[in-house]
Design an enzyme around this catalytic site. Sequence first.
Site, PDB file in Angstrom:
ATOM      1  CE  LYS A  88      -5.172   2.115   2.556  1.00 47.76           C
ATOM      2  NZ  LYS A  88      -4.131   1.293   3.213  1.00 47.76           N
ATOM      3  CE  LYS A 128      -6.818  -1.141   2.651  1.00 49.38           C
ATOM      4  NZ  LYS A 128      -5.486  -1.689   2.951  1.00 49.38           N
ATOM      5  CG  ASP A 167      -2.006  -1.070   1.170  1.00 50.39           C
ATOM      6  OD1 ASP A 167      -1.835  -2.073   0.439  1.00 50.39           O
ATOM      7  OD2 ASP A 167      -3.029  -0.920   1.870  1.00 50.39           O
TER       8      ASP A 167
HETATM    9  O1  LIG Z   1      -5.706   1.464   6.082  1.00 46.63           O
HETATM   10  C1  LIG Z   1      -6.336   1.405   7.103  1.00 46.63           C
HETATM   11  C2  LIG Z   1      -6.462   2.484   8.080  1.00 46.63           C
HETATM   12  O2  LIG Z   1      -5.242   2.966   8.491  1.00 46.63           O
HETATM   13  C3  LIG Z   1      -7.261   2.037   9.260  1.00 46.63           C
HETATM   14  O3  LIG Z   1      -7.895   3.126   9.798  1.00 46.63           O
HETATM   15  P1  LIG Z   1      -8.873   2.981  11.067  1.00 46.63           P
HETATM   16  O4  LIG Z   1      -7.959   2.706  12.242  1.00 46.63           O
HETATM   17  O5  LIG Z   1      -9.538   4.302  11.150  1.00 46.63           O
HETATM   18  O6  LIG Z   1      -9.800   1.851  10.843  1.00 46.63           O
END
Ligand SMILES: O=C[C@H](O)COP(=O)(O)O
Length: 319
Positions: free
Chosen positions: A219, A255, A156
Amino acid sequence: MTIDHFKRNEAMPLDLGWLNHIHVNKAAADRRAQSLANRRTVKKEYQAAWLVKAIELIDLTTLAGDDTPGRVERLCMKAMRPLRSDLVEALGLQDRNLMTGAVCVYHEMIQHADKVLKGRLPIAAVSTGFPAGLTSMETKVREIELSVAAGAKEIDIVITRQHVLTGNWQALYDEMLAYRKACGEAHVKAILATGDLVTLENVAKASWVCMMAGADFIKTSTGKEGVNATIPVSLVMVRAIREYHERTGFQIGYKPAGGVGTAKAALQYMTVMKEELGNEWLEPHLFRIGASSLLTDIERQLEHYVTGNYSAAHRHAQP
Ligand SMILES: O=C[C@H](O)COP(=O)(O)O
């Protein structure tokens, strides 16, 4: 279809002419988002099935400065057994081998995730100076190579926001192309950090440039911007995916990530995918939800479906 048997997006030359046609009607995107938010996404009897499906779409994530091997190992165990065994049994899922789509961690944690997962689930590593992406290009490419060598099957990357904010599409294209090349067989998700990009038109253009340069997924966010995944931004990105598919035949994954913490929100994003792109885009090779706490709420909702009662969130194993 698994991600390994899928015809990957191939980079094409940057075509600035394609960007010139982009005009986003913000009011229309907001209206459509509002109408999605206001209606029940799926009827009650299908909701449990959709929530089980949602589990398979999660990139179960921990991206904190205080991550430890122990936390990552627990996260991986949760990713492989995302629901309590009594719920698995009550829902008749014993034969489904239910797991999340992947786990998503920092580079240093790949080895610890690998010890638990042993190849049964893909490891996604955030890269290229995540979250700000302001290290040198040389460092960013090397970071990708090291994560792939350590066992990450998905990378990513974060884009350099200034390339979008200054309209330097060539620079964005060049860096994305270099990241795709460094990934080799590993699939690459391009994090646009949409909360930093100011306009929906910028979001659309950045989506197009990253897809032209070979991104497998686009994403929304790192989870660290002031504004993370939203429905209007998602509509813009998935429509770019749809049009890119119409023009090139390549299917790009989507994503949303950051702040997607409730079962209700997950169902809304699934509805966007189904209505804008069709059922094919509801599979893990084309759709993931990046989230750290979503699984806890889904498990809670499924417990309610099975027992009629809610238990406190803290009673569910936190990844
Ligand atoms: O890529 C994923 C995010 O960093 C997760 O974010 P979150 O902790 O708000 O679910």
